[in-house]
Every structure is written in structure tokens, then in C-alpha cells.
Design a protein around this motif. Structure first.
Motif, mmCIF file in Angstrom:
data_model
loop_
_atom_site.group_PDB
_atom_site.id
_atom_site.type_symbol
_atom_site.label_atom_id
_atom_site.label_comp_id
_atom_site.label_asym_id
_atom_site.label_seq_id
_atom_site.Cartn_x
_atom_site.Cartn_y
_atom_site.Cartn_z
ATOM 1 N N GLN A 40 32.257 36.155 29.369
ATOM 2 C CA GLN A 40 32.858 36.995 30.402
ATOM 3 C C GLN A 40 32.935 38.444 29.907
ATOM 4 O O GLN A 40 32.948 38.698 28.700
ATOM 5 C CB GLN A 40 34.257 36.486 30.753
ATOM 6 C CG GLN A 40 34.277 35.123 31.419
ATOM 7 C CD GLN A 40 33.475 35.093 32.699
ATOM 8 O OE1 GLN A 40 33.655 35.917 33.586
ATOM 9 N NE2 GLN A 40 32.557 34.131 32.786
ATOM 10 N N GLN A 59 25.848 41.203 37.627
ATOM 11 C CA GLN A 59 26.210 41.525 39.002
ATOM 12 C C GLN A 59 26.863 42.911 39.065
ATOM 13 O O GLN A 59 27.284 43.450 38.041
ATOM 14 C CB GLN A 59 27.183 40.472 39.545
ATOM 15 C CG GLN A 59 26.601 39.062 39.529
ATOM 16 C CD GLN A 59 27.496 38.062 40.205
ATOM 17 O OE1 GLN A 59 27.345 37.789 41.389
ATOM 18 N NE2 GLN A 59 28.440 37.500 39.446
ATOM 19 N N PRO A 60 26.974 43.491 40.272
ATOM 20 C CA PRO A 60 27.595 44.818 40.401
ATOM 21 C C PRO A 60 29.004 44.894 39.815
ATOM 22 O O PRO A 60 29.418 45.952 39.327
ATOM 23 C CB PRO A 60 27.613 45.047 41.917
ATOM 24 C CG PRO A 60 26.447 44.257 42.421
ATOM 25 C CD PRO A 60 26.394 43.034 41.548
ATOM 26 N N ASP A 61 29.745 43.776 39.847
ATOM 27 C CA ASP A 61 31.110 43.811 39.301
ATOM 28 C C ASP A 61 31.140 43.612 37.787
ATOM 29 O O ASP A 61 32.208 43.567 37.176
ATOM 30 C CB ASP A 61 31.996 42.770 39.990
ATOM 31 C CG ASP A 61 31.566 41.334 39.693
ATOM 32 O OD1 ASP A 61 30.551 41.132 38.982
ATOM 33 O OD2 ASP A 61 32.248 40.408 40.171
ATOM 34 N N GLY A 62 29.956 43.489 37.175
ATOM 35 C CA GLY A 62 29.882 43.362 35.722
ATOM 36 C C GLY A 62 29.798 41.941 35.217
ATOM 37 O O GLY A 62 29.451 41.714 34.053
ATOM 38 N N THR A 63 30.135 40.968 36.055
ATOM 39 C CA THR A 63 30.044 39.575 35.616
ATOM 40 C C THR A 63 28.587 39.125 35.618
ATOM 41 O O THR A 63 27.719 39.761 36.222
ATOM 42 C CB THR A 63 30.876 38.649 36.521
ATOM 43 O OG1 THR A 63 30.401 38.768 37.867
ATOM 44 C CG2 THR A 63 32.348 39.016 36.454
#
Length: 200
Positions: A40, A59-63
Motif C-alpha cells: 500500500q 491508479q490516480p489515487d496512488g494505489t
């Protein structure tokens, strides 16, 4: 502390078995969940995985896009080994921390790579869960929404179930109903309880 190792190939019913053992009073350590945790954002494996597999899995949120990462490694044995070389040592550290801090008389360590990662050596006994291939495929299609081809790729990427079963102390054949599985688990639990020292 009495440590039971539980393993089995994908979609053999390990999550169901773990829930039954929780209900009976065991502390459960889920190595698969720990493997997710250590990659994570902000965790020690995150940047290592991106370095090995590229920005396409972010992903765009960093995950991380776990489904995409799964597609990559299940279709390429060498890439799977790269991922395991990153994740396994980190998971081993988390498991050691949990085992050192537990006060439970019985702990269950569930890991799909229990033997391959050397975790079986820590255990007092090892249970291996098996299921017919068609049941594995059906569970993957129903539970994860995979096509039959994608499910088959994941099942076929793993070593034959019999290889693990030969190394087990207890083999649980998950071919029947939930009640059948529960009856088997409760019988094994009762056997273990008889070997434990009496609690003050």
C-alpha cells in the motif's frame, strides 16, 4: 502457543475455513492480507513494486491496480517470482511481529505459499485444503467475476494440489457442503484442544 499452518491452492475454500477457526477461538494471521498491506502507499514494498512493474499499475489515487498486477504475474512465471522476492520477506517480518505479540493459545497462519516461503517450518502442524479443479473454477468465476479462461490461468499457474497434500499433517478435502467442512474442522480443533496444557 500452538501454531497451525493452513495452505491450499486458489479457491479451495481457505477463507471459509479461516472464518470457522476464528469462530472456534483461534487467532488468525492472513498472509495474503499482509501481502496486500505491505504494498500500500507509504508501506515498504510500494515503491519496490512500482520500480519492478512500472507506473501502469498505479491508479490516480496512488494505489496499485491489483487486478492488473495479478494479470501480469499470473501470465509470467518470472514476473511472479520478482513480485514474491519483494513481498515475501516483508510479509515474513509482519508475521514474526504478530507471533511475538500474541497471547492466544492457538494461532492459525494461512498462506497460499506456506511451503514455498519457508513458513511451514514455523508451524506445529500443517493443514492443506484441496478441492476439485471444477469447483475452484466455479468459485473464481462466481466470487471474482473472472471468465473461465482467466480463472483457469490462475488455477494452472500454481503447483498441483497433490504436491502440497503430500507434505501436510492434515489434508482437508473440501468437496462437500459447508456443514461437511465445519464437521471436519471441529473434529480437528477438538483433537488439538486435547493436546494443549490446561489453562489456569
Amino acid at each position: 502457543m500452538y501454531l497451525i499452518g493452513v495452505t491450499g491452492n486458489i479457491a479451495t475454500g481457505k477463507s471459509t475455513l479461516m472464518q470457522m477457526l476464528r469462530e472456534l477461538g483461534a487467532e488468525v494471521i492472513d498472509a495474503d492480507q499482509l501481502a496486500h498491506d505491505v504494498i500500500q502507499p507509504g508501506e515498504s514494498g510500494y515503491l519496490k513494486v512500482i520500480g519492478a512493474f512500472g507506473q501502469d499499475i498505479v491508479q490516480p489515487d496512488g494505489t496499485l491496480v491489483r487486478a492488473l498486477l495479478g494479470d501480469v504475474v499470473f501470465n509470467d512465471g518470472e514476473r511472479l517470482r520478482v513480485l514474491e522476492q519483494i513481498v515475501h520477506p516483508l510479509v515474513g517480518e509482519r508475521i514474526a511481529e504478530r507471533l511475538q505479540s500474541t497471547t492466544s493459545p492457538v494461532v492459525v497462519l494461512e498462506a497460499i505459499k506456506l511451503f514455498e516461503a519457508g513458513l511451514a517450518e514455523l508451524c506445529n502442524e500443517v493443514w492443506v485444503l484441496t478441492s476439485p479443479k471444477e469447483l475452484q473454477l466455479a468459485r473464481l468465476r462466481a466470487g471474482r467475476g473472472l471468465t473461465r479462461a482467466a480463472a483457469k490461468t490462475r488455477v494452472d499457474a500454481q503447483a498441483p494440489q497433490q504436491q502440497k497434500a503430500k507434505r501436510a499433517d492434515v489434508v482437508i478435502k473440501n468437496t462437500g457442503t459447508l456443514d461437511d467442512l465445519r464437521h471436519t474442522v471441529e473434529a480437528e480443533w477438538a483433537r488439538i484442544q486435547q493436546t494443549l496444557p490446561s489453562q489456569p
